[in-house]
Design a protein around this motif. Structure first.
Motif, mmCIF file in Angstrom:
data_model
loop_
_atom_site.group_PDB
_atom_site.id
_atom_site.type_symbol
_atom_site.label_atom_id
_atom_site.label_comp_id
_atom_site.label_asym_id
_atom_site.label_seq_id
_atom_site.Cartn_x
_atom_site.Cartn_y
_atom_site.Cartn_z
ATOM 1 N N LEU A 45 20.264 22.455 51.400
ATOM 2 C CA LEU A 45 19.330 23.430 50.826
ATOM 3 C C LEU A 45 19.901 23.990 49.534
ATOM 4 N N ASP A 46 21.217 24.016 49.478
ATOM 5 C CA ASP A 46 21.946 24.407 48.276
ATOM 6 C C ASP A 46 22.865 23.255 47.933
ATOM 7 N N THR A 47 22.746 22.747 46.714
ATOM 8 C CA THR A 47 23.650 21.644 46.330
ATOM 9 C C THR A 47 24.263 21.944 44.960
ATOM 10 N N PRO A 48 25.039 23.044 44.885
ATOM 11 C CA PRO A 48 25.634 23.375 43.580
ATOM 12 C C PRO A 48 26.645 22.313 43.160
ATOM 13 N N LYS A 49 26.698 22.077 41.842
ATOM 14 C CA LYS A 49 27.717 21.135 41.349
ATOM 15 C C LYS A 49 29.097 21.796 41.408
ATOM 16 N N VAL A 50 29.072 23.128 41.190
ATOM 17 C CA VAL A 50 30.334 23.872 41.147
ATOM 18 C C VAL A 50 30.249 25.042 42.124
ATOM 19 N N LEU A 51 31.286 25.183 42.939
ATOM 20 C CA LEU A 51 31.337 26.318 43.870
ATOM 21 C C LEU A 51 32.449 27.243 43.397
ATOM 22 N N ILE A 52 32.064 28.477 43.036
ATOM 23 C CA ILE A 52 33.070 29.425 42.535
ATOM 24 C C ILE A 52 33.427 30.376 43.664
ATOM 25 N N SER A 53 34.639 30.257 44.166
ATOM 26 C CA SER A 53 35.055 31.119 45.274
ATOM 27 C C SER A 53 35.549 32.460 44.729
ATOM 28 N N LEU A 54 35.050 33.533 45.351
ATOM 29 C CA LEU A 54 35.475 34.880 44.944
ATOM 30 C C LEU A 54 36.557 35.416 45.879
ATOM 31 N N ASN A 55 37.034 34.565 46.780
ATOM 32 C CA ASN A 55 37.939 35.052 47.824
ATOM 33 C C ASN A 55 39.254 35.634 47.324
ATOM 34 N N GLY A 56 39.710 35.159 46.152
ATOM 35 C CA GLY A 56 40.974 35.694 45.646
ATOM 36 C C GLY A 56 40.785 36.854 44.672
ATOM 37 N N VAL A 57 39.568 37.349 44.546
ATOM 38 C CA VAL A 57 39.307 38.388 43.529
ATOM 39 C C VAL A 57 39.549 39.787 44.119
ATOM 40 N N GLU A 58 40.728 40.323 43.820
ATOM 41 C CA GLU A 58 41.108 41.587 44.450
ATOM 42 C C GLU A 58 40.220 42.754 44.025
ATOM 43 N N GLU A 59 39.740 42.713 42.761
ATOM 44 C CA GLU A 59 38.892 43.835 42.288
ATOM 45 C C GLU A 59 37.648 44.012 43.164
ATOM 46 N N LEU A 60 37.243 42.940 43.851
ATOM 47 C CA LEU A 60 36.014 43.036 44.658
ATOM 48 C C LEU A 60 36.307 43.507 46.077
ATOM 49 N N GLN A 61 37.602 43.761 46.351
ATOM 50 C CA GLN A 61 37.954 44.069 47.748
ATOM 51 C C GLN A 61 38.482 45.485 47.922
ATOM 52 N N THR A 62 38.074 46.385 47.018
ATOM 53 C CA THR A 62 38.594 47.748 47.107
ATOM 54 C C THR A 62 37.482 48.737 47.491
ATOM 55 N N ILE A 63 37.930 49.867 48.060
ATOM 56 C CA ILE A 63 37.001 50.956 48.393
ATOM 57 C C ILE A 63 37.553 52.207 47.715
ATOM 58 N N SER A 64 36.678 52.951 47.032
ATOM 59 C CA SER A 64 37.162 54.169 46.368
ATOM 60 C C SER A 64 36.041 55.191 46.297
ATOM 61 N N VAL A 65 36.439 56.437 46.011
ATOM 62 C CA VAL A 65 35.420 57.471 45.787
ATOM 63 C C VAL A 65 35.371 57.706 44.289
ATOM 64 N N ARG A 66 34.195 57.594 43.710
ATOM 65 C CA ARG A 66 34.057 57.730 42.262
ATOM 66 C C ARG A 66 34.047 59.190 41.844
ATOM 67 N N ALA A 67 34.199 59.428 40.542
ATOM 68 C CA ALA A 67 34.207 60.799 40.030
ATOM 69 C C ALA A 67 32.902 61.514 40.378
ATOM 70 N N ASP A 68 31.790 60.774 40.456
ATOM 71 C CA ASP A 68 30.510 61.420 40.788
ATOM 72 C C ASP A 68 30.326 61.608 42.294
ATOM 73 N N GLY A 69 31.360 61.315 43.075
ATOM 74 C CA GLY A 69 31.326 61.563 44.517
ATOM 75 C C GLY A 69 30.804 60.385 45.331
ATOM 76 N N ARG A 70 30.284 59.359 44.655
ATOM 77 C CA ARG A 70 29.742 58.239 45.423
ATOM 78 C C ARG A 70 30.849 57.324 45.948
ATOM 79 N N LEU A 71 30.631 56.806 47.139
ATOM 80 C CA LEU A 71 31.586 55.860 47.699
ATOM 81 C C LEU A 71 31.307 54.488 47.092
ATOM 82 N N GLN A 72 32.332 53.851 46.561
ATOM 83 C CA GLN A 72 32.168 52.517 45.968
ATOM 84 C C GLN A 72 32.855 51.490 46.865
ATOM 85 N N ILE A 73 32.074 50.544 47.337
ATOM 86 C CA ILE A 73 32.634 49.503 48.209
ATOM 87 C C ILE A 73 32.536 48.171 47.474
ATOM 88 N N GLY A 74 33.658 47.499 47.314
ATOM 89 C CA GLY A 74 33.675 46.202 46.628
ATOM 90 C C GLY A 74 32.854 45.180 47.400
#
Ligand SMILES: Cc1cc2nc3c(=O)[nH]c(=O)nc-3n(C[C@H](O)[C@H](O)[C@H](O)COP(=O)(O)OP(=O)(O)OC[C@H]3O[C@@H](n4cnc5c(N)ncnc54)[C@H](O)[C@@H]3O)c2cc1C
Length: 327
Positions: A45-74
């Motif tokens: 159903l999906d036949t991409p020529k290129v598969l880009i894995s995000l598994n090693g991307v540390e910036e996407l794996q963090t949780i923080s509270v922003r200055a405006d008080g919102r919770l940010q989940i990677g």
């Protein structure tokens, strides 16, 4: 079943992932946990020529509270870790419940929040092996302008089955969508299209990087029905949030999912409860209005009559439970 051939590239960091997407565009697909994508690839159903894995991307794996008080989940945070996170279970129990309801522990160990929000829509006629699909004509999802579910349809009616989407929508959450030259914030309520093929606002060179949740004193509830818990996708999910008292709520948000190509905001039901409060009569009227709001119900996975009954019951029971929370 074997995977088709593809080039596998593991992004080193977010900038690298976005540059790879800019370079490969529609030929590429991003993979987070892969718990859904790899199955769709085996089904061709999906036949991409290129598969880009995000598994090693540390910036996407963090949780923080922003200055405006919102919770940010990677977007790359795994559901198992998020389910165990005390900030989420204390501040946003509805999100905890929705994430905990996704598949089984094995699935949640690899599944990510971003992957869950971007989950491909599903259809009984299409989410099958290529051999099975060859026994009939194609459809909007494959190679033909046709729908086997609603014969007169001029678009795809495959279903959005993300469990976290309705929960995050009633929390008024937003997502950050990034591309190589910038990023934008999109309210989750505007993130989905009611079209099973082009089902989110994300373009081929973009990816979802984070979810933002504002602080909330709302009472919330998440309800889901699946035939086999831990194995099957939902046949219906419902999320609700209310602020203010039961008798005179300040605001009511109701979202239904797993019944249509996009999560459905139940505007008429919200209006009934906001004007009349959470009385027995108003809850019944809101549940009936939700049943009507379904419009053209597809026969996907369950008979359409069952789906109508399910929606009414799911909503009525959940709203009664939500009302009890105030006492
Ligand atoms: C047995 C089984 C049961 C399941 N039960 C449920 C269930 O109950 N509820 C439910 O909601 N899901 C269920 N799933 C589906 C899936 O496992 C989850 O939705 C999971 O959260 C998907 O996350 P992932 O990281 O594995 O996504 P992936 O498989 O990596 O990606 C899913 C899709 O999102 C896209 N994508 C991934 N990350 C990004 C990003 N950062 N930006 C843009 N696009 C992105 C991918 O290209 C792909 O199209 C089930 C799957 C299986 C196999």
């Amino acid at each position: 079943m074997h995977l088709p051939r593809f080039e596998y590239i593991r992004a080193k960091n977010l900038a690298d992932g976005l540059a790879l997407l800019a370079e490969h565009g529609a030929d590429a697909k991003v993979m987070s946990g892969g718990s859904d994508l790899l199955i769709n690839m085996k089904f061709r159903l999906d036949t991409p020529k290129v598969l880009i894995s995000l598994n090693g991307v540390e910036e996407l794996q963090t949780i923080s509270v922003r200055a405006d008080g919102r919770l940010q989940i990677g977007a790359g945070c795994r559901l198992t870790e998020l389910v165990a996170n005390p900030i989420i279970s204390e501040r946003f129990p509805i999100l905890h419940d929705a994430m905990f309801s996704v598949g089984s522990r094995h699935i949640r160990n690899i599944a990510t929040l971003g992957g869950n929000l971007c989950l491909e829509t599903r259809c009984w006629y299409t989410n099958q092996s290529e051999n099975w699909r060859m026994t009939r004509e194609g459809c909007f999802k494959t190679d033909l302008e046709a729908c086997h579910v609603i014969k007169t349809a001029n678009r795809c009616h495959a279903i959005n089955s993300s469990d976290t989407a309705p929960a995050l929508m009633v929390l008024d959450a937003s997502v950050i969508v990034a591309r190589h030259d910038g990023q934008r914030e999109v309210a989750l309520i505007d993130f989905y299209h009611d079209d099973g093929v082009d089902h989110t606002v994300i373009k081929p060179d973009e990816l979802l990087t984070a979810v933002l949740i504002p602080g909330s004193s709302r009472r919330t509830i998440f309800a889901k029905l699946a035939q086999r818990v831990g194995l099957d996708f939902a046949v219906g999910t419902f999320a609700a949030s209310v602020s203010g008292s039961n008798d005179a709520p300040d605001s009511v948000c109701l979202v239904l999912n797993s019944v249509s190509a996009a999560p459905k905001v139940l505007a008429e039901s919200e209006k009934i409860l906001t004007e009349s409060g959470l009385s027995d009569e108003a809850i019944e009227a809101a549940a009936i209005a939700a049943r009507k709001a379904l419009g053209e119900v597809t026969n996907l996975f369950t008979p359409s009559g069952f789906k109508r009954r399910l929606v009414k019951t799911l909503i009525r029971d959940a709203l009664h439970e939500l009302r009890e929370q105030a006492s």
